[in-house]
Write a protein that holds these residues in place. Structure first.
Motif, PDB file in Angstrom:
ATOM      1  N   ARG A 282       7.607  25.114  98.380  1.00  0.00           N
ATOM      2  CA  ARG A 282       7.140  26.467  98.063  1.00  0.00           C
ATOM      3  C   ARG A 282       7.198  26.709  96.554  1.00  0.00           C
ATOM      4  N   SER A 283       8.264  26.237  95.914  1.00  0.00           N
ATOM      5  CA  SER A 283       8.411  26.411  94.482  1.00  0.00           C
ATOM      6  C   SER A 283       7.312  25.679  93.717  1.00  0.00           C
TER       7      SER A 283
ATOM      8  N   ASP B 176       4.036  27.631  94.053  1.00  0.00           N
ATOM      9  CA  ASP B 176       3.998  28.873  93.282  1.00  0.00           C
ATOM     10  C   ASP B 176       4.072  28.635  91.785  1.00  0.00           C
TER      11      ASP B 176
ATOM     12  N   ASP C 213       6.530  28.482  89.786  1.00  0.00           N
ATOM     13  CA  ASP C 213       7.577  29.206  89.057  1.00  0.00           C
ATOM     14  C   ASP C 213       8.804  29.265  89.951  1.00  0.00           C
ATOM     15  N   ASP C 214       9.780  30.111  89.586  1.00  0.00           N
ATOM     16  CA  ASP C 214      11.013  30.123  90.367  1.00  0.00           C
ATOM     17  C   ASP C 214      10.944  31.082  91.549  1.00  0.00           C
ATOM     18  N   ASP C 215       9.823  31.783  91.751  1.00  0.00           N
ATOM     19  CA  ASP C 215       9.725  32.695  92.889  1.00  0.00           C
ATOM     20  C   ASP C 215       9.833  31.937  94.208  1.00  0.00           C
ATOM     21  N   GLY C 216       9.239  30.757  94.258  1.00  0.00           N
ATOM     22  CA  GLY C 216       9.304  29.970  95.487  1.00  0.00           C
ATOM     23  C   GLY C 216      10.721  29.572  95.815  1.00  0.00           C
ATOM     24  N   ALA C 217      11.483  29.207  94.793  1.00  0.00           N
ATOM     25  CA  ALA C 217      12.885  28.846  95.011  1.00  0.00           C
ATOM     26  C   ALA C 217      13.673  30.056  95.501  1.00  0.00           C
ATOM     27  N   ARG C 218      13.383  31.223  94.927  1.00  0.00           N
ATOM     28  CA  ARG C 218      14.097  32.428  95.347  1.00  0.00           C
ATOM     29  C   ARG C 218      13.772  32.790  96.795  1.00  0.00           C
TER      30      ARG C 218
ATOM     31  N   ARG D 184      15.567  26.817  90.120  1.00  0.00           N
ATOM     32  CA  ARG D 184      14.855  28.001  89.632  1.00  0.00           C
ATOM     33  C   ARG D 184      14.187  27.774  88.287  1.00  0.00           C
TER      34      ARG D 184
ATOM     35  N   LYS E 137      13.466  19.222  89.244  1.00  0.00           N
ATOM     36  CA  LYS E 137      13.832  19.704  90.575  1.00  0.00           C
ATOM     37  C   LYS E 137      13.959  18.547  91.558  1.00  0.00           C
TER      38      LYS E 137
END
Length: 210
Positions: free
Chosen positions: A59-60, A63, A65-70, A109, A116
């Motif tokens: 997902r990260s 996306d 950026d770090d939104d996917g990680a969040r 993130r 990663k």
């Protein structure tokens, strides 16, 4: 009043059973210095972290950026882990959280896709142990007063010079997120914000205490 979902209640029951069987019997040994990483890895397997991490990183990457990680996180699961593990062994909770929450999630993130995959994935799955190093002997957790410096040598290489203290997991960590201020010729570090660097055990000049 907050009410746990059926899934969280099921996880909580399984977690309590796991702790009784896999953590509590080893409390005395762990308090005497035996590393907790065997039970931690069993816990990661029980929670299905490998599958969760794979989905989060996918997902990260999508996306960018770090939104996917969040969005891949479950804060209620984190709360369950903290509460249930701390009933029996708060130190185990700290070691688990420092690896996954502080080290693994920091890289997940903010790291590049390559970082990663190289570092966040194995740390979040407990294949490797991580630590997060900011506290120093002379400045505590005051990041702006830290003395550790990172000097750039070449296009993409830095040399760090400094020391940290009271870093959970440091004696055994495979991956270390270490904070330092940039050492720029002719400039005083002053209140320059610290930067995060990823180090690996075995790097030249890196040593950890007992």
């Amino acid at each position: 009043m907050f009410d746990w979902s059926d899934e969280h209640k099921q996880i909580r029951r399984a977690l309590r059973q796991f702790i009784r069987q896999e953590v509590e019997p080893h409390n005395d040994a762990m308090e005497s210095g035996t590393p907790p990483y065997g039970p931690m890895r069993k816990l990661a397997e029980m929670l299905g972290l490998r599958e969760r991490v794979a989905k989060m990183l996918e997902r990260s990457a999508r996306d960018d950026d770090d939104d996917g990680a969040r969005r891949g996180q479950d804060p209620y699961l984190a709360a369950l882990l903290a509460v249930e593990l701390s009933r029996v062994n708060p130190g185990f909770t700290m070691a688990f959280g420092a690896t996954i929450g502080l080290c693994g999630q920091t890289i997940a993130r903010r790291g590049t896709p390559e970082q990663k995959q190289r570092w966040a994935a194995p740390v979040l799955c407990l294949d490797k142990i991580g630590c997060w190093a900011i506290t120093e002997p002379g400045s505590g957790s005051d990041a702006f007063s830290m003395r550790t410096l990172a000097k750039k040598v070449g296009d993409d290489r830095y040399v760090l010079n400094g020391s940290k203290t009271f870093i959970t997991n440091a004696p055994h960590a495979d991956v270390l997120v270490v904070y330092a201020k940039l050492d720029i010729a002719g400039e005083e570090p002053g209140r320059r914000p610290p930067q995060a660097f990823v180090l690996e055990r075995g790097m030249s000049g890196l040593s950890t205490g007992k």
